[in-house]
Design a protein around this motif. Structure first.
Motif, short mmCIF file in Angstrom:
data_model
loop_
_atom_site.label_atom_id
_atom_site.label_comp_id
_atom_site.label_asym_id
_atom_site.label_seq_id
_atom_site.Cartn_x
_atom_site.Cartn_y
_atom_site.Cartn_z
N GLU A 1 0.82 -1.21 0.00
CA GLU A 1 0.00 0.00 0.00
C GLU A 1 0.86 1.27 0.00
N MET A 2 2.01 1.19 -0.65
CA MET A 2 2.87 2.37 -0.78
C MET A 2 3.92 2.10 -1.85
N GLU A 3 4.46 3.18 -2.38
CA GLU A 3 5.54 3.09 -3.35
C GLU A 3 6.87 3.05 -2.60
N ILE A 4 7.81 2.27 -3.09
CA ILE A 4 9.14 2.24 -2.50
C ILE A 4 10.16 2.67 -3.54
N ASP A 5 11.35 3.05 -3.08
CA ASP A 5 12.36 3.55 -4.01
C ASP A 5 13.66 2.75 -3.89
N ASP A 6 14.68 3.19 -4.63
CA ASP A 6 15.95 2.47 -4.65
C ASP A 6 16.60 2.42 -3.27
N THR A 7 16.47 3.49 -2.49
CA THR A 7 17.06 3.50 -1.15
C THR A 7 16.46 2.39 -0.30
N ASP A 8 15.14 2.24 -0.37
CA ASP A 8 14.46 1.20 0.40
C ASP A 8 14.99 -0.18 0.00
N ARG A 9 15.09 -0.42 -1.30
CA ARG A 9 15.55 -1.72 -1.79
C ARG A 9 17.00 -1.99 -1.38
N LEU A 10 17.82 -0.95 -1.47
CA LEU A 10 19.24 -1.12 -1.13
C LEU A 10 19.43 -1.38 0.36
N LEU A 11 18.60 -0.79 1.21
CA LEU A 11 18.72 -1.04 2.64
C LEU A 11 18.27 -2.46 2.98
N VAL A 12 17.25 -2.96 2.31
CA VAL A 12 16.85 -4.36 2.50
C VAL A 12 17.99 -5.28 2.08
N ALA A 13 18.52 -5.04 0.89
CA ALA A 13 19.59 -5.90 0.38
C ALA A 13 20.84 -5.82 1.25
N SER A 14 21.17 -4.63 1.73
CA SER A 14 22.33 -4.48 2.62
C SER A 14 22.13 -5.27 3.91
N SER A 15 20.91 -5.25 4.44
CA SER A 15 20.60 -6.03 5.64
C SER A 15 20.87 -7.50 5.43
N ALA A 16 20.63 -7.96 4.20
CA ALA A 16 20.85 -9.37 3.88
C ALA A 16 22.33 -9.67 3.67
N VAL A 17 23.02 -8.77 2.99
CA VAL A 17 24.42 -9.01 2.60
C VAL A 17 25.36 -8.94 3.80
N ILE A 18 25.15 -8.01 4.70
CA ILE A 18 26.09 -7.77 5.80
C ILE A 18 26.38 -9.03 6.63
N PRO A 19 25.37 -9.76 7.13
CA PRO A 19 25.70 -10.93 7.97
C PRO A 19 26.44 -12.05 7.22
N LEU A 20 26.22 -12.17 5.93
CA LEU A 20 26.85 -13.25 5.16
C LEU A 20 28.09 -12.78 4.39
N PHE A 21 28.55 -11.57 4.64
CA PHE A 21 29.64 -11.03 3.84
C PHE A 21 30.93 -11.84 4.02
N GLY A 22 31.10 -12.49 5.15
CA GLY A 22 32.27 -13.33 5.37
C GLY A 22 32.18 -14.70 4.73
N PHE A 23 31.05 -14.96 4.07
CA PHE A 23 30.81 -16.27 3.45
C PHE A 23 30.38 -16.08 1.99
N PRO A 24 31.30 -15.75 1.10
CA PRO A 24 30.94 -15.48 -0.31
C PRO A 24 30.24 -16.65 -0.99
N GLU A 25 30.43 -17.85 -0.43
CA GLU A 25 29.84 -19.04 -1.06
C GLU A 25 28.40 -19.28 -0.65
N LEU A 26 27.90 -18.57 0.35
CA LEU A 26 26.55 -18.80 0.86
C LEU A 26 25.54 -17.85 0.25
N ARG A 27 24.31 -18.33 0.06
CA ARG A 27 23.20 -17.53 -0.44
C ARG A 27 21.95 -17.85 0.38
N TYR A 28 21.01 -16.92 0.40
CA TYR A 28 19.72 -17.19 1.04
C TYR A 28 18.88 -18.05 0.11
N ARG A 29 18.50 -19.23 0.59
CA ARG A 29 17.67 -20.14 -0.19
C ARG A 29 16.25 -20.26 0.37
#
Length: 259
Positions: free
Chosen positions: A78-106
Motif C-alpha cells: 500500500e505504498m511506493e518504495i524507491d531504490d534507497t528502500d531496496r538497497l537497505l533491504v539488500a544491505s541487511s541481507a548481505v552484511i551478515p553473510l559477507f564473510g561467506f561469499p559461497e553462501l546464499r539465502y535459499r
C-alpha cells in the motif's frame, strides 16, 4: 487427426510461447544488470558497513547486492518504495553473510515493506501493533515483513544498537539449517557451539538482572539473543567489543568478520 485438433495444438504452442515471453520480459525489466553510480552514492550515504570497506570489498558488496535484488522481490504494501528502500533491504541481507561469499539465502522469495508497525496477524490497523519485523512461516513461508521506518532507522541512527533488517536476516540464517535454535550451524564451526551457548546463557542472566546493555528482548530465547546480539555486533562493533569482548571475539569467528 482433424483440422480442429491441429488448430488447437498450434494455438497452444503460440500461447505457451507468449507466456514464456511475457514472464521473461517481466523478469528482465525487473533485473538490474549493473550497479549504478546513484546506487553507490546511496550506500556511501546510508550504510556505514559499506563505507569502511576496501575498494575490492566494496565491489564484492555491490555484486552481492545485485545478486539479491535480482532474485528476491521487494514489495511495498500500500505504498511506493524507491531504490534507497531496496538497497537497505539488500544491505541487511548481505552484511551478515559477507564473510561467506559461497553462501546464499535459499529460504526467502519476497520481502514485504509495511509503512509502520504491525501485529501478530500482520495487520497495520488495530491493537498490539508493536512488531517491527518478522520472518514468515506456514502460509507466509519464504516471506519476510519489515517496517520501513524501522528499517531506515537501523541505518540512520549511528548510535543505535538496533537494526531490524539485520535482525530478521539473521533469523533466516539460523533457520537455514532446518532448526531455528540460535545456533547458525551453516556459519559456526562445531568447536564454537558449546562456548557460544555458555556465553549466551551467561549474558541472558545478566540481561534479566539488568546488568547488560544488550536489548532485553535478547533474553527471550537463544534464538532472539542471536539476532539481537548480531544487530549490536554489526551496528556498534567498537562498543560491542568494549562491553562484551568474549562475545565479540566469538562472533568474529562465527561471521568471519571484524566489523
Amino acid at each position: 487427426m482433424n483440422a480442429t485438433y491441429w488448430t488447437f495444438i498450434i494455438a497452444s504452442i503460440f500461447l505457451l510461447a507468449f507466456i514464456f515471453w511475457a514472464v521473461k520480459t517481466n523478469y528482465l525489466k525487473r533485473r538490474h544488470p549493473v550497479f549504478s553510480n546513484s546506487w553507490r552514492a546511496i550506500l556511501e550515504d546510508k550504510v556505514s558497513f559499506y563505507q569502511t570497506l576496501t575498494a575490492s570489498d566494496k565491489a564484492r558488496f555491490e555484486k552481492e547486492i545485485l545478486y539479491f535484488i535480482n532474485r528476491i522481490t521487494i514489495t511495498g504494501v500500500e505504498m511506493e518504495i524507491d531504490d534507497t528502500d531496496r538497497l537497505l533491504v539488500a544491505s541487511s541481507a548481505v552484511i551478515p553473510l559477507f564473510g561467506f561469499p559461497e553462501l546464499r539465502y535459499r529460504n526467502i522469495s519476497e520481502v514485504l515493506l509495511y509503512k509502520g508497525t504491525f501485529n501478530a496477524d500482520n495487520q497495520t490497523e488495530g491493537e498490539a501493533r508493536n512488531i517491527l519485523g518478522k520472518v514468515g512461516s506456514g502460509t507466509m513461508n519464504r516471506l519476510m515483513i519489515l517496517s520501513l521506518p524501522a528499517l531506515h532507522q537501523g541505518f540512520e541512527n549511528e548510535k543505535s544498537k538496533n537494526n531490524v533488517g539485520i535482525h530478521e536476516f539473521v533469523h533466516l540464517i539460523d533457520k537455514a539449517d532446518g532448526v531455528t535454535d540460535g545456533i547458525p550451524e551453516n556459519l559456526m564451526q562445531k568447536q564454537y557451539v558449546l562456548p557460544w551457548l555458555q556465553l549466551v546463557h551467561r549474558e541472558i542472566e545478566k540481561i534479566k538482572e539488568n546488568e547488560s546493555d544488550i536489548n532485553p528482548y535478547g533474553a527471550t530465547s537463544e534464538v532472539e539473543f542471536l539476532s539481537v546480539a548480531s544487530e549490536y555486533f554489526f551496528n556498534q562493533p567498537d562498543l560491542f567489543a568494549e562491553k562484551h569482548p568474549d562475545l565479540y571475539e566469538l562472533m568474529t569467528k562465527m561471521y568471519r568478520q571484524e566489523p
